[in-house]
Motif scaffolding. Structure first.
Motif, mmCIF file in Angstrom:
data_model
loop_
_atom_site.group_PDB
_atom_site.id
_atom_site.type_symbol
_atom_site.label_atom_id
_atom_site.label_comp_id
_atom_site.label_asym_id
_atom_site.label_seq_id
_atom_site.Cartn_x
_atom_site.Cartn_y
_atom_site.Cartn_z
ATOM 1 N N VAL A 37 37.733 17.558 -27.309
ATOM 2 C CA VAL A 37 36.760 16.407 -27.740
ATOM 3 C C VAL A 37 37.408 15.202 -27.733
ATOM 4 C CG1 VAL A 37 34.558 15.819 -28.841
ATOM 5 C CG2 VAL A 37 34.700 18.248 -28.178
ATOM 6 N N ASN A 38 37.607 14.111 -26.933
ATOM 7 C CA ASN A 38 38.292 13.037 -27.494
ATOM 8 C C ASN A 38 39.834 13.498 -27.922
ATOM 9 O OD1 ASN A 38 38.777 10.354 -27.542
ATOM 10 N ND2 ASN A 38 37.866 10.106 -29.544
ATOM 11 N N GLU A 42 37.987 21.569 -30.395
ATOM 12 C CA GLU A 42 36.723 22.117 -31.446
ATOM 13 C C GLU A 42 36.303 23.458 -31.173
ATOM 14 O OE1 GLU A 42 33.008 19.895 -31.095
ATOM 15 O OE2 GLU A 42 34.104 17.947 -31.962
ATOM 16 N N GLU A 86 39.114 15.481 -22.509
ATOM 17 C CA GLU A 86 37.906 15.725 -22.617
ATOM 18 C C GLU A 86 37.579 17.056 -21.883
ATOM 19 O OE1 GLU A 86 34.608 15.419 -24.898
ATOM 20 O OE2 GLU A 86 35.938 13.381 -24.864
ATOM 21 N N ARG A 88 34.879 20.216 -21.412
ATOM 22 C CA ARG A 88 33.545 20.911 -21.847
ATOM 23 C C ARG A 88 33.080 22.077 -21.242
ATOM 24 N NH1 ARG A 88 31.485 18.416 -26.513
ATOM 25 N NH2 ARG A 88 32.178 16.223 -26.487
ATOM 26 N N LYS A 125 23.230 20.040 -32.909
ATOM 27 C CA LYS A 125 23.676 18.512 -33.130
ATOM 28 C C LYS A 125 24.615 18.103 -31.866
ATOM 29 C CE LYS A 125 22.991 17.386 -37.790
ATOM 30 N NZ LYS A 125 23.749 16.995 -39.086
ATOM 31 N N ARG A 126 25.338 19.162 -31.556
ATOM 32 C CA ARG A 126 26.443 19.025 -30.530
ATOM 33 C C ARG A 126 25.931 18.934 -29.227
ATOM 34 N NH1 ARG A 126 31.295 23.607 -29.750
ATOM 35 N NH2 ARG A 126 31.849 22.869 -31.622
ATOM 36 N N ASP A 130 26.346 14.613 -29.507
ATOM 37 C CA ASP A 130 27.527 14.644 -28.986
ATOM 38 C C ASP A 130 27.565 14.680 -27.542
ATOM 39 O OD1 ASP A 130 30.354 14.485 -29.076
ATOM 40 O OD2 ASP A 130 30.503 16.654 -28.844
ATOM 41 N N LYS A 131 27.068 15.835 -26.986
ATOM 42 C CA LYS A 131 27.309 15.823 -25.705
ATOM 43 C C LYS A 131 26.339 14.802 -24.899
ATOM 44 C CE LYS A 131 28.788 20.638 -25.226
ATOM 45 N NZ LYS A 131 28.558 21.929 -24.853
ATOM 46 N N LYS A 133 25.995 11.787 -25.655
ATOM 47 C CA LYS A 133 26.489 10.613 -25.371
ATOM 48 C C LYS A 133 27.958 10.721 -24.262
ATOM 49 C CE LYS A 133 25.984 9.008 -30.236
ATOM 50 N NZ LYS A 133 26.400 8.746 -31.436
ATOM 51 N N THR A 134 28.707 11.926 -24.572
ATOM 52 C CA THR A 134 29.841 12.246 -23.742
ATOM 53 C C THR A 134 29.608 12.209 -22.118
ATOM 54 O OG1 THR A 134 30.736 13.598 -25.510
ATOM 55 C CG2 THR A 134 31.822 13.913 -23.402
#
Length: 199
Positions: A37-38, A42, A86, A88, A125-126, A130-131, A133-134
């Motif tokens: 992640v960036n 994680e 990045e 995922r 939350k992820r 987060d995801k 936005k990503t």
């Protein structure tokens, strides 16, 4: 970090590092699953629940029934490499067969046509912040979030640089997509196949 240090490093050694690349990420083989992640590793939560896996399998089946001739359907674990820093691991993705060039032996390089994440308590939350936005930053046209306890599917469609919620599907409402016309099923159809399991 030198090549020698990288070769000797485990994922846990690299968790505090930043500016890591896909090459660093791909060199880890310690039995754990990570996302990049960036540029930062994680650690992913422990393996998904049985209910999560059954839901994923049922979704694969209903999607394949109407879309397999046009789309490739991949399910976790696999890498979606959105950039060198990045990476995922979504639960499910669809890639149109005309875009098969983004699928490589080691993972998917670029934006899938649809990404689906199935929530678990440790990933809410992820997945929802987060995801969201990503996946928008990397221009994934559509993102679905599925709640396994309620059987609710939230469908987000990319509008410019961010997602807007296009629809919320539940029970016998027909799940459709503005981008993928072959999709057609209900969450009731999926949830009816998943037994209630004891804790």
């Amino acid at each position: 970090m030198s090549d020698k240090e990288k070769k000797g490093a485990s994922g846990h050694d690299l968790l505090k590092e930043s500016n890591l690349t896909y090459e660093d990420y791909a060199s880890i083989d310690d039995g754990h699953r990570y996302e990049l992640v960036n540029g930062q590793l994680e650690l992913m939560s422990p393996g998904p629940s049985v209910t999560h896996q059954m839901l994923s399998f049922e979704m694969q089946k209903v999607i394949a029934r109407s879309c397999e001739s046009e789309y490739l359907i991949l399910y976790a674990p696999f890498d979606v490499i959105l950039a060198s820093n990045e990476v995922r691991q979504p639960d499910l993705i669809l890639v149109h067969r005309q875009r098969m060039n983004i699928i490589k032996k080691h993972g998917v390089e670029g934006a899938p046509d649809l990404v689906i994440e199935i929530l678990s308590p440790s990933t809410i939350k992820r997945d929802k912040m987060d995801k969201l936005k990503t996946y928008a930053i990397y221009q994934i046209p559509e993102y679905w979030i599925v709640e396994p306890r309620t059987g609710i599917l939230e469908a987000y469609v990319l509008q410019g640089k961010q997602y807007e919620i296009a629809n919320i599907f539940q029970e016998d409402e027909l799940v459709t997509s503005p981008n993928i016309p072959c999709l057609s099923f209900t969450m009731e159809e999926i949830m009816s196949k998943i037994p209630n399991l004891e804790d």
